[in-house]
Design a protein around this motif. Structure first.
Motif, PDB file in Angstrom:
ATOM      1  N   MET A 132       0.843  -1.197   0.000  1.00  0.00           N
ATOM      2  CA  MET A 132       0.000   0.000   0.000  1.00  0.00           C
ATOM      3  C   MET A 132       0.873   1.241   0.000  1.00  0.00           C
ATOM      4  N   ASN A 133       0.475   2.232  -0.817  1.00  0.00           N
ATOM      5  CA  ASN A 133       1.213   3.479  -0.872  1.00  0.00           C
ATOM      6  C   ASN A 133       0.920   4.335   0.360  1.00  0.00           C
ATOM      7  N   THR A 134       1.820   5.262   0.632  1.00  0.00           N
ATOM      8  CA  THR A 134       1.620   6.206   1.730  1.00  0.00           C
ATOM      9  C   THR A 134       0.572   7.241   1.307  1.00  0.00           C
ATOM     10  N   PRO A 135      -0.319   7.661   2.218  1.00  0.00           N
ATOM     11  CA  PRO A 135      -1.322   8.665   1.858  1.00  0.00           C
ATOM     12  C   PRO A 135      -0.687   9.936   1.315  1.00  0.00           C
ATOM     13  N   ALA A 136      -1.423  10.647   0.458  1.00  0.00           N
ATOM     14  CA  ALA A 136      -0.923  11.897  -0.113  1.00  0.00           C
ATOM     15  C   ALA A 136      -0.576  12.879   1.001  1.00  0.00           C
ATOM     16  N   GLY A 137       0.552  13.546   0.831  1.00  0.00           N
ATOM     17  CA  GLY A 137       0.991  14.522   1.817  1.00  0.00           C
ATOM     18  C   GLY A 137       1.919  13.960   2.871  1.00  0.00           C
ATOM     19  N   TYR A 138       2.241  12.665   2.756  1.00  0.00           N
ATOM     20  CA  TYR A 138       3.113  12.003   3.731  1.00  0.00           C
ATOM     21  C   TYR A 138       4.138  11.160   2.998  1.00  0.00           C
ATOM     22  N   GLN A 139       5.213  10.816   3.694  1.00  0.00           N
ATOM     23  CA  GLN A 139       6.207   9.912   3.147  1.00  0.00           C
ATOM     24  C   GLN A 139       6.778   9.034   4.256  1.00  0.00           C
ATOM     25  N   ARG A 140       7.157   7.817   3.891  1.00  0.00           N
ATOM     26  CA  ARG A 140       7.801   6.899   4.844  1.00  0.00           C
ATOM     27  C   ARG A 140       9.265   7.279   5.007  1.00  0.00           C
ATOM     28  N   VAL A 141       9.739   7.208   6.239  1.00  0.00           N
ATOM     29  CA  VAL A 141      11.130   7.556   6.505  1.00  0.00           C
ATOM     30  C   VAL A 141      11.708   6.610   7.549  1.00  0.00           C
ATOM     31  N   ASP A 142      13.030   6.431   7.497  1.00  0.00           N
ATOM     32  CA  ASP A 142      13.742   5.799   8.595  1.00  0.00           C
ATOM     33  C   ASP A 142      13.846   6.791   9.747  1.00  0.00           C
ATOM     34  N   ILE A 143      13.788   6.276  10.971  1.00  0.00           N
ATOM     35  CA  ILE A 143      13.976   7.131  12.144  1.00  0.00           C
ATOM     36  C   ILE A 143      15.274   6.708  12.822  1.00  0.00           C
ATOM     37  N   SER A 144      16.194   7.628  12.917  1.00  0.00           N
ATOM     38  CA  SER A 144      17.477   7.348  13.553  1.00  0.00           C
ATOM     39  C   SER A 144      17.427   7.794  15.007  1.00  0.00           C
ATOM     40  N   ILE A 145      18.459   7.440  15.743  1.00  0.00           N
ATOM     41  CA  ILE A 145      18.521   7.799  17.151  1.00  0.00           C
ATOM     42  C   ILE A 145      18.542   9.312  17.344  1.00  0.00           C
ATOM     43  N   GLU A 146      18.972  10.050  16.333  1.00  0.00           N
ATOM     44  CA  GLU A 146      18.992  11.510  16.435  1.00  0.00           C
ATOM     45  C   GLU A 146      17.580  12.093  16.535  1.00  0.00           C
ATOM     46  N   ARG A 147      16.563  11.305  16.120  1.00  0.00           N
ATOM     47  CA  ARG A 147      15.167  11.767  16.213  1.00  0.00           C
ATOM     48  C   ARG A 147      14.443  11.101  17.385  1.00  0.00           C
ATOM     49  N   HIS A 148      15.200  10.725  18.369  1.00  0.00           N
ATOM     50  CA  HIS A 148      14.663  10.024  19.531  1.00  0.00           C
ATOM     51  C   HIS A 148      13.506  10.795  20.164  1.00  0.00           C
ATOM     52  N   HIS A 149      13.696  12.072  20.404  1.00  0.00           N
ATOM     53  CA  HIS A 149      12.658  12.861  21.061  1.00  0.00           C
ATOM     54  C   HIS A 149      11.434  13.036  20.160  1.00  0.00           C
ATOM     55  N   ASP A 150      11.640  13.116  18.850  1.00  0.00           N
ATOM     56  CA  ASP A 150      10.497  13.210  17.934  1.00  0.00           C
ATOM     57  C   ASP A 150       9.646  11.948  18.003  1.00  0.00           C
ATOM     58  N   LEU A 151      10.319  10.809  18.062  1.00  0.00           N
ATOM     59  CA  LEU A 151       9.593   9.542  18.164  1.00  0.00           C
ATOM     60  C   LEU A 151       8.802   9.468  19.468  1.00  0.00           C
ATOM     61  N   ILE A 152       9.449   9.792  20.579  1.00  0.00           N
ATOM     62  CA  ILE A 152       8.782   9.714  21.874  1.00  0.00           C
ATOM     63  C   ILE A 152       7.599  10.675  21.935  1.00  0.00           C
ATOM     64  N   ALA A 153       7.689  11.819  21.272  1.00  0.00           N
ATOM     65  CA  ALA A 153       6.583  12.770  21.267  1.00  0.00           C
ATOM     66  C   ALA A 153       5.341  12.165  20.638  1.00  0.00           C
ATOM     67  N   VAL A 154       5.512  11.404  19.552  1.00  0.00           N
ATOM     68  CA  VAL A 154       4.364  10.749  18.921  1.00  0.00           C
ATOM     69  C   VAL A 154       3.828   9.636  19.814  1.00  0.00           C
ATOM     70  N   VAL A 155       4.733   8.870  20.437  1.00  0.00           N
ATOM     71  CA  VAL A 155       4.315   7.808  21.351  1.00  0.00           C
ATOM     72  C   VAL A 155       3.535   8.393  22.537  1.00  0.00           C
ATOM     73  N   ASP A 156       3.992   9.519  23.052  1.00  0.00           N
ATOM     74  CA  ASP A 156       3.273  10.183  24.154  1.00  0.00           C
ATOM     75  C   ASP A 156       1.839  10.503  23.749  1.00  0.00           C
ATOM     76  N   TRP A 157       1.662  11.059  22.549  1.00  0.00           N
ATOM     77  CA  TRP A 157       0.316  11.367  22.070  1.00  0.00           C
ATOM     78  C   TRP A 157      -0.496  10.100  21.862  1.00  0.00           C
ATOM     79  N   GLY A 158       0.123   9.083  21.287  1.00  0.00           N
ATOM     80  CA  GLY A 158      -0.601   7.859  20.978  1.00  0.00           C
ATOM     81  C   GLY A 158      -1.083   7.111  22.200  1.00  0.00           C
ATOM     82  N   PHE A 159      -0.297   7.153  23.294  1.00  0.00           N
ATOM     83  CA  PHE A 159      -0.623   6.375  24.481  1.00  0.00           C
ATOM     84  C   PHE A 159      -1.018   7.248  25.680  1.00  0.00           C
ATOM     85  N   ALA A 160      -1.368   8.527  25.403  1.00  0.00           N
ATOM     86  CA  ALA A 160      -1.794   9.431  26.468  1.00  0.00           C
ATOM     87  C   ALA A 160      -0.801   9.390  27.629  1.00  0.00           C
TER      88      ALA A 160
END
Length: 416
Positions: free
Chosen positions: A1-29
């Motif tokens: 399946m393709n990614t929805p319009a306006g988005y793209q798939r990316v690798d997440i490196s350790i340098e984006r650690h805080h960005d990842l946790i921010a989404v997890v915080d929102w997802g799991f309240a």
């Protein structure tokens, strides 16, 4: 399946650690404090962590969704293993839901796992209804039990002679003992081998997430072959008018022999000031379920834990052994993995299966969720048919059910 319009798939490196946790915080309240964020650094496999990034607008470059996975070998009926991809940290930011992001991430996970030769995906579901849509199935019920202090356990020869180590848990000091126990645990669904990050995750103990609990502890039971059982656990002391009523929780555990299991649980029921100890992921035929003199004292409650999904039909089916000979052609419906969506000729002789695409008409048709449900031998096809979930010739259903049935119930005791 393709990614929805306006988005793209990316690798997440350790340098984006805080960005990842921010989404997890929102997802799991949730809100991970800094020590908890830091503790995840070694508990995430960054080579397998992916996200969906916003392409346009003021939020361009921000993450709308994240997911990762752990590599491990899952034990299957017969004592063998199957390469498995444990899906984890799946989160979509609530501002970007209902746009197909989750479906795109699952498709990405399936494709990348298959490319690595991982025949099965597993997960622990926050919301089970979501993942069943993607073909994940519960391979068998497990229980949450409460070990009562001083409860009577049946004797097992040699158990009392086994040595026990009780120590503050430390990854560097105890990781190899845990690996050694897992290598000896033959129960289907168990983690036979684990990668460094998934093992490190079991030892995470940030102070901000500890609450009233003590430091993470570990119990290791040794026999003549080495480590034979372990439990990572924490206790929390509490007092009532009548006196102490502390409680404990076992985070992850495994026991390779009946004697080691008996010794482990005798220790877990002997701590002063504790009234009970919670243990999850207990198979209904596990040692402790049979050792307890008073089964009601366990307060067993059915729960789900690890869900499984077959990603490669021939790879998964040939990894395990079977309880009866079989000659059958099964049409598998899998709308998400086209490579599985065929009729397969399955031949079993002396427990060993060969699986090939078949041009002939199918004897039975199953969706991938049903096949995943019976894969580890804890759910039989006959039971599903009796519930009205499978149609077909009773003789064919019975033959497949007998062949796939396992000797013991499956269970996975790691949280990921």
């Amino acid at each position: 399946m393709n990614t929805p319009a306006g988005y793209q798939r990316v690798d997440i490196s350790i340098e984006r650690h805080h960005d990842l946790i921010a989404v997890v915080d929102w997802g799991f309240a949730n809100h991970f404090r800094e020590d908890a964020v830091a503790s995840t650094t070694n508990a995430i496999d960054w080579s397998r962590t992916r996200g969906v990034e916003i392409v346009d607008g003021v939020d361009a470059g921000a993450l709308a969704g994240v997911h990762g996975s752990y590599a491990y070998a899952m034990r299957v009926p017969g004592g063998g293993t199957v390469p498995t991809s444990g899906l984890t940290i799946v989160s979509v930011h609530p501002a970007h839901r209902r746009r197909g992001i989750l479906r795109s991430m699952i498709a990405d996970h399936f494709a990348r796992s298959r490319a690595r030769g991982e025949h099965v995906s597993s997960l622990i579901a926050a919301e089970t209804a979501i993942y069943q849509r993607f073909g994940y199935a519960l391979p068998g019920p497990s229980a949450r039990i409460m070990l009562q202090r001083g409860m009577d356990l049946r004797e097992v020869p040699g158990s009392a002679d086994l040595a026990v180590r009780l120590e503050t848990a430390d990854f560097a000091q105890h990781a190899e003992a845990v690996r050694a126990v897992l290598a000896r645990d033959l129960r289907p669904g168990a983690h036979a081998t684990v990668s460094e990050p998934i093992l490190a995750d079991q030892f995470r103990d940030p102070e901000s997430m500890r609450g009233k609990n003590e430091l993470l502890r570990i119990a290791v039971v040794d026999d003549e072959e080495g480590p034979a059982a372990f439990a990572l656990f924490q206790r929390a002391l509490d007092w009532e008018t009548e006196g102490p009523r502390g409680t404990g929780t076992v985070r992850s555990w495994a026991a390779a022999t009946p004697a080691a299991a008996r010794r482990l649980w005798s220790v877990m029921t002997s701590f002063d000031l504790l009234s009970e100890m919670q243990v999850d992921s207990v198979a209904l035929d596990d040692h402790i379920m049979l050792l307890a003199e008073d089964a009601r004292a366990l307060k067993a409650r059915l729960i789900d834990k690890v869900w499984v999904r077959i990603l490669d039909v021939p790879g998964a089916l040939t990894a395990r052994t079977y309880s009866a000979d079989l000659d059958v052609r099964i049409a598998i419906d899998d709308p998400l993995v086209s490579e599985n969506d065929h009729t397969w000729a399955i031949t079993v002789r002396d427990g060993v299966a060969s699986v090939e695409e078949a041009a002939d008409a199918a004897d039975l048709r199953l969706d991938i969720r049903t096949l995943s449900s019976i894969y580890l031998g804890g759910v039989t096809l006959t039971k599903l048919a009796n519930a009205g979930l499978v149609t077909g010739s009773p003789d064919v259903i019975s033959a497949v059910s007998r062949a796939f049935r396992g000797d013991v119930m499956p269970s996975g005791t790691f949280y990921f």
